[in-house]
Design a protein around this motif. Structure first.
Motif, PDB file in Angstrom:
ATOM      1  N   THR A 126     -62.703 -59.025 -50.636  1.00  0.00           N
ATOM      2  CA  THR A 126     -62.373 -58.979 -49.217  1.00  0.00           C
ATOM      3  C   THR A 126     -63.517 -59.627 -48.456  1.00  0.00           C
ATOM      4  OG1 THR A 126     -61.197 -56.889 -49.549  1.00  0.00           O
ATOM      5  CG2 THR A 126     -61.739 -57.493 -47.280  1.00  0.00           C
ATOM      6  N   LEU A 127     -63.183 -60.636 -47.691  1.00  0.00           N
ATOM      7  CA  LEU A 127     -64.159 -61.339 -46.876  1.00  0.00           C
ATOM      8  C   LEU A 127     -63.963 -60.865 -45.435  1.00  0.00           C
ATOM      9  CD1 LEU A 127     -66.267 -63.532 -47.442  1.00  0.00           C
ATOM     10  CD2 LEU A 127     -64.569 -65.226 -46.751  1.00  0.00           C
ATOM     11  N   THR A 128     -65.038 -60.425 -44.800  1.00  0.00           N
ATOM     12  CA  THR A 128     -64.954 -59.878 -43.450  1.00  0.00           C
ATOM     13  C   THR A 128     -66.035 -60.496 -42.574  1.00  0.00           C
ATOM     14  OG1 THR A 128     -64.222 -57.771 -44.393  1.00  0.00           O
ATOM     15  CG2 THR A 128     -64.929 -57.723 -42.109  1.00  0.00           C
ATOM     16  N   ALA A 129     -65.654 -60.895 -41.366  1.00  0.00           N
ATOM     17  CA  ALA A 129     -66.611 -61.390 -40.372  1.00  0.00           C
ATOM     18  C   ALA A 129     -66.799 -60.289 -39.331  1.00  0.00           C
ATOM     19  CB  ALA A 129     -66.094 -62.664 -39.713  1.00  0.00           C
ATOM     20  N   VAL A 130     -68.080 -59.964 -39.048  1.00  0.00           N
ATOM     21  CA  VAL A 130     -68.406 -58.869 -38.134  1.00  0.00           C
ATOM     22  C   VAL A 130     -69.371 -59.391 -37.072  1.00  0.00           C
ATOM     23  CG1 VAL A 130     -69.392 -56.552 -38.007  1.00  0.00           C
ATOM     24  CG2 VAL A 130     -68.177 -57.250 -40.061  1.00  0.00           C
ATOM     25  N   ASP A 131     -69.120 -59.010 -35.803  1.00  0.00           N
ATOM     26  CA  ASP A 131     -70.028 -59.439 -34.730  1.00  0.00           C
ATOM     27  C   ASP A 131     -71.258 -58.527 -34.678  1.00  0.00           C
ATOM     28  OD1 ASP A 131     -69.441 -57.131 -33.249  1.00  0.00           O
ATOM     29  OD2 ASP A 131     -68.127 -58.161 -31.830  1.00  0.00           O
ATOM     30  N   PRO A 132     -72.236 -58.855 -33.843  1.00  0.00           N
ATOM     31  CA  PRO A 132     -73.476 -58.054 -33.793  1.00  0.00           C
ATOM     32  C   PRO A 132     -73.260 -56.592 -33.389  1.00  0.00           C
ATOM     33  CG  PRO A 132     -73.826 -60.169 -32.720  1.00  0.00           C
ATOM     34  CD  PRO A 132     -72.359 -60.068 -33.018  1.00  0.00           C
ATOM     35  N   PHE A 133     -72.109 -56.286 -32.779  1.00  0.00           N
ATOM     36  CA  PHE A 133     -71.824 -54.910 -32.352  1.00  0.00           C
ATOM     37  C   PHE A 133     -71.080 -54.118 -33.427  1.00  0.00           C
ATOM     38  CE2 PHE A 133     -71.868 -57.682 -28.605  1.00  0.00           C
ATOM     39  CZ  PHE A 133     -72.986 -57.168 -27.975  1.00  0.00           C
ATOM     40  N   GLY A 134     -70.807 -54.767 -34.568  1.00  0.00           N
ATOM     41  CA  GLY A 134     -70.101 -54.089 -35.662  1.00  0.00           C
ATOM     42  C   GLY A 134     -68.594 -54.217 -35.594  1.00  0.00           C
ATOM     43  N   ASP A 135     -68.105 -54.993 -34.624  1.00  0.00           N
ATOM     44  CA  ASP A 135     -66.653 -55.178 -34.503  1.00  0.00           C
ATOM     45  C   ASP A 135     -66.185 -56.231 -35.514  1.00  0.00           C
ATOM     46  OD1 ASP A 135     -66.426 -53.346 -32.400  1.00  0.00           O
ATOM     47  OD2 ASP A 135     -66.910 -54.891 -30.905  1.00  0.00           O
ATOM     48  N   VAL A 136     -65.078 -55.927 -36.196  1.00  0.00           N
ATOM     49  CA  VAL A 136     -64.524 -56.859 -37.179  1.00  0.00           C
ATOM     50  C   VAL A 136     -63.772 -57.957 -36.453  1.00  0.00           C
ATOM     51  CG1 VAL A 136     -62.909 -57.105 -39.108  1.00  0.00           C
ATOM     52  CG2 VAL A 136     -64.394 -55.095 -38.978  1.00  0.00           C
ATOM     53  N   ILE A 137     -64.164 -59.203 -36.721  1.00  0.00           N
ATOM     54  CA  ILE A 137     -63.535 -60.367 -36.103  1.00  0.00           C
ATOM     55  C   ILE A 137     -62.363 -60.842 -36.954  1.00  0.00           C
ATOM     56  CG2 ILE A 137     -63.926 -62.753 -35.327  1.00  0.00           C
ATOM     57  CD1 ILE A 137     -65.510 -60.551 -33.794  1.00  0.00           C
TER      58      ILE A 137
END
Length: 165
Positions: A126-137
């Protein structure tokens, strides 16, 4: 009697304290003939495990023929050593199954994580992109042998976080 008392007394009643077999505190130490030749070895098996966590040489007794008998101190030392071996193995496995890198995009910094789920029949990543606030993009499923690199993560982001072949 509480359930924990039952479990504790059951563990105590299954304890074995013999010169070549010592079972206590969730571990079994067994002195065995050294397969590689002369002498003795000791194997440490955690309760519920089929395979030993540790196999190592064991000291000869005073007569230089028989093994030194197991005792509480030796068992405790062996438990610590075997527990450390298991801990290192678990850390190594975690590192193999979990990777991450940071990338810069037009909208800011992102952390891209790869988590491989080992499964006997259908492992996957599973590939996940996360912003600096921990929100999954974005999240996509990838093959279990997917290699996460900064370049691949940047390409995934540039392509709009679509499916990866």
């Amino acid at each position: 009697m509480h359930d924990t008392d039952d479990a504790h007394s059951e563990q105590e009643s299954s304890a074995i304290h013999e010169p070549r077999l010592w079972r206590d505190k969730g571990w079994t130490a067994r002195v065995i003939k050294n397969e590689d030749g002369d002498g003795w070895a000791v194997e440490m098996i955690r309760d519920g495990s089929a395979e030993p966590a540790l196999v190592g040489p064991w000291t000869m007794g005073r007569n230089k023929v028989d093994p030194k008998p197991l005792d509480a101190t030796a068992h405790q030392t062996l438990v610590k050593t075997a527990s450390e071996v298991i801990r290192r193995h678990e850390q190594q496995l975690h590192a193999q199954l979990n990777k991450q890198c940071s990338i810069e995009t037009e909208s800011g910094s992102l952390t891209v994580r790869l988590v491989v789920t080992p499964d006997e029949f259908e492992p996957f990543g599973t590939l996940t992109a996360v912003d600096p606030f921990g929100d999954v993009i974005a999240t996509v499923k990838v093959p279990p042998d997917f290699k996460l690199t900064r370049t691949r993560a940047e390409r995934w982001a540039a392509d709009g976080f679509g499916r990866i072949q």
